[in-house]
Scaffold this motif. Sequence first.
Motif, mmCIF file in Angstrom:
data_model
loop_
_atom_site.group_PDB
_atom_site.id
_atom_site.type_symbol
_atom_site.label_atom_id
_atom_site.label_comp_id
_atom_site.label_asym_id
_atom_site.label_seq_id
_atom_site.Cartn_x
_atom_site.Cartn_y
_atom_site.Cartn_z
ATOM 1 N N SER A 110 0.843 -1.203 0.000
ATOM 2 C CA SER A 110 0.000 0.000 0.000
ATOM 3 C C SER A 110 0.878 1.253 0.000
ATOM 4 C CB SER A 110 -0.909 0.024 1.238
ATOM 5 O OG SER A 110 -0.136 0.286 2.389
ATOM 6 N N GLY A 111 0.278 2.350 -0.449
ATOM 7 C CA GLY A 111 1.009 3.616 -0.514
ATOM 8 C C GLY A 111 1.473 4.074 0.864
ATOM 9 N N GLY A 112 0.631 3.857 1.844
ATOM 10 C CA GLY A 112 0.990 4.278 3.202
ATOM 11 C C GLY A 112 2.215 3.546 3.719
ATOM 12 N N ASP A 115 5.276 5.059 2.116
ATOM 13 C CA ASP A 115 5.684 6.300 2.792
ATOM 14 C C ASP A 115 6.384 6.010 4.111
ATOM 15 O OD1 ASP A 115 4.785 8.112 0.864
ATOM 16 O OD2 ASP A 115 2.735 8.016 1.604
ATOM 17 N N TYR A 138 -0.865 14.322 2.845
ATOM 18 C CA TYR A 138 -1.381 12.979 3.121
ATOM 19 C C TYR A 138 -0.330 11.950 2.719
ATOM 20 C CZ TYR A 138 -4.781 9.126 3.265
ATOM 21 O OH TYR A 138 -5.455 7.963 3.575
ATOM 22 N N GLY A 140 -0.503 8.485 4.056
ATOM 23 C CA GLY A 140 -0.921 7.211 4.631
ATOM 24 C C GLY A 140 -1.174 7.320 6.123
ATOM 25 N N GLU A 203 3.874 15.909 -0.911
ATOM 26 C CA GLU A 203 3.116 15.581 -2.116
ATOM 27 C C GLU A 203 3.436 16.708 -3.097
ATOM 28 O OE1 GLU A 203 -1.221 14.323 -1.680
ATOM 29 O OE2 GLU A 203 -0.884 15.373 0.194
ATOM 30 N N ARG A 207 -2.569 17.256 -2.133
ATOM 31 C CA ARG A 207 -3.995 16.934 -2.252
ATOM 32 C C ARG A 207 -4.529 17.461 -3.579
ATOM 33 N NH1 ARG A 207 -5.718 13.257 0.035
ATOM 34 N NH2 ARG A 207 -3.773 12.679 -0.925
ATOM 35 N N ASP A 233 5.995 12.147 -2.403
ATOM 36 C CA ASP A 233 4.933 11.155 -2.324
ATOM 37 C C ASP A 233 4.166 11.232 -3.644
ATOM 38 O OD1 ASP A 233 2.537 9.819 -1.989
ATOM 39 O OD2 ASP A 233 2.387 10.315 0.139
ATOM 40 N N VAL A 235 2.256 8.709 -4.773
ATOM 41 C CA VAL A 235 1.246 7.649 -4.763
ATOM 42 C C VAL A 235 0.076 8.030 -5.679
ATOM 43 C CG1 VAL A 235 -0.412 6.418 -3.288
ATOM 44 C CG2 VAL A 235 1.939 6.751 -2.505
ATOM 45 N N VAL A 236 -0.298 9.302 -5.642
ATOM 46 C CA VAL A 236 -1.381 9.774 -6.511
ATOM 47 C C VAL A 236 -0.848 10.262 -7.860
ATOM 48 C CG1 VAL A 236 -3.047 11.651 -6.802
ATOM 49 C CG2 VAL A 236 -2.976 10.386 -4.663
ATOM 50 N N LYS A 261 -1.241 2.938 -6.220
ATOM 51 C CA LYS A 261 -2.398 3.118 -7.095
ATOM 52 C C LYS A 261 -2.165 2.553 -8.505
ATOM 53 C CE LYS A 261 -4.027 6.898 -4.213
ATOM 54 N NZ LYS A 261 -5.281 6.689 -3.523
#
Length: 424
Positions: A110-112, A115, A138, A140, A203, A207, A233, A235-236, A261
């Motif tokens: 998982s992304g969290g 991190d 954000y 995780g 990030e 967000r 980060d 992840v997104v 993701k």
Amino acid sequence: MQQILSQAEWYERAKSVLPGGGFGNFDPTMFIREGHGSRVWDEDGTEYVDLLIGSGPMLLGHGHPEVLEAVAEQLPRGMTFFANNALGVELAEEICRAVPCADQIRYVSSGGEADMYAIRAARAFTGRDKIVKFEGGYHGMSAEAQMSLAPSRMVNFPQAVPDSAGIPEGVRAEMLIAPFNDPDYIRSLLAEHGDQTAAIIVEPLQRIIPPAPGFLQLLRDEADKYGIVLIFDEVVTGFRFAYGGAQELYGVTPDIATLGKIIGGGFPLAAIAGRADIMAHFDKAAVGADKWLMQLGTLSGNPVAAIAGLKTMEVLRRDGNYDTLRAYGQRLMDLASAALNKHDIAHQIVGDRTLFEIVFTDNQPQNYRDVFSSDMAKGAAFNKVLMQNGLFKSPGKTYPCLALTEDDFALAEAAYAKAAAAIA
Ligand SMILES: Cc1ncc(COP(=O)(O)O)c(C=O)c1O
């Protein structure tokens, strides 16, 4: 066989076996039965245009035929082995080709987790403890990531506010919280704490808030000045903002990026991707027992996830796909703005064309506090009407995908018009 029940009935059942009746992610009264292309259907049979896309992974839409075929080929050959598998190596090779900072990667689920390990790797590499994190960022659910993620109480920087119970005080003491997009603050914070700081985690687009021009480069320069590990980060943003992620789009290369993701094609797979000398800390033989970072996971590099990710990335590499995605995002932005302008409703479209949200405020938000002080009640009311009119989305983000059709844009136009009229 799954029984055919209404959402209300499922929710009743869920409440007795799931805290709060849900998975913790989304409105627990909604149950999605299936998704195809750009659409999802709930357990009551209501159809939506999906602007949530699984919170990001389904960039090609649900059930892309080539991804389905690749997964179906793998399934009878085995679902998980714990040992190395060739697909995981091929996916790692492709990520290292695509992502500028990636010499090597380490898989997690998982992304969290990615991190959490990125922060730990930065501490192992530098021998320092402190972490700079941005308010509202954000990363995780780790103890560090839960600091000033979504505070409702604003305190003076760089104090951290935990967003979760159960985190020892000692974690808070190691976190330095900064406002996003404030170069002067970062310079003064690091002038004081730079030599004790292991990592800056950010990030690249926080967000929905884009980085101010030069802000990511400033982080790069300050990290270099003090020997700090810069973690993006992604992840997104990874494989969404561009094939090489936000670091390609913005032209700033971090030391480590975290990915999730899209690289798992809808299956649980994430990765820490970084410079070889930092990634060496995952290899005991390379750094010795004292500097080694123990890391393993049952499903790491899972072959089904890896083949789904590889096929997803192969499709994304084809000519014009990122232009199409950006054009789709722009169309949605334009439709939303036109509907709101018709009623003279003050708003900002905030974000990137591949990921954005409508914020009810007079000025473009630069940081968490700007969004927090926007008219959130209006945002919630607007979103509710969008959902009632067939747009499935999170309260804080709009995710376009490549499967959107002309019918979807027509439905979105009508939904935006109704939502704007409702809040006018
Ligand atoms: C920027 C960012 N980092 C990390 C995560 C955590 O990823 P996961 O939910 O896979 O743990 C998310 C999840 O949405 C995210 O948006």
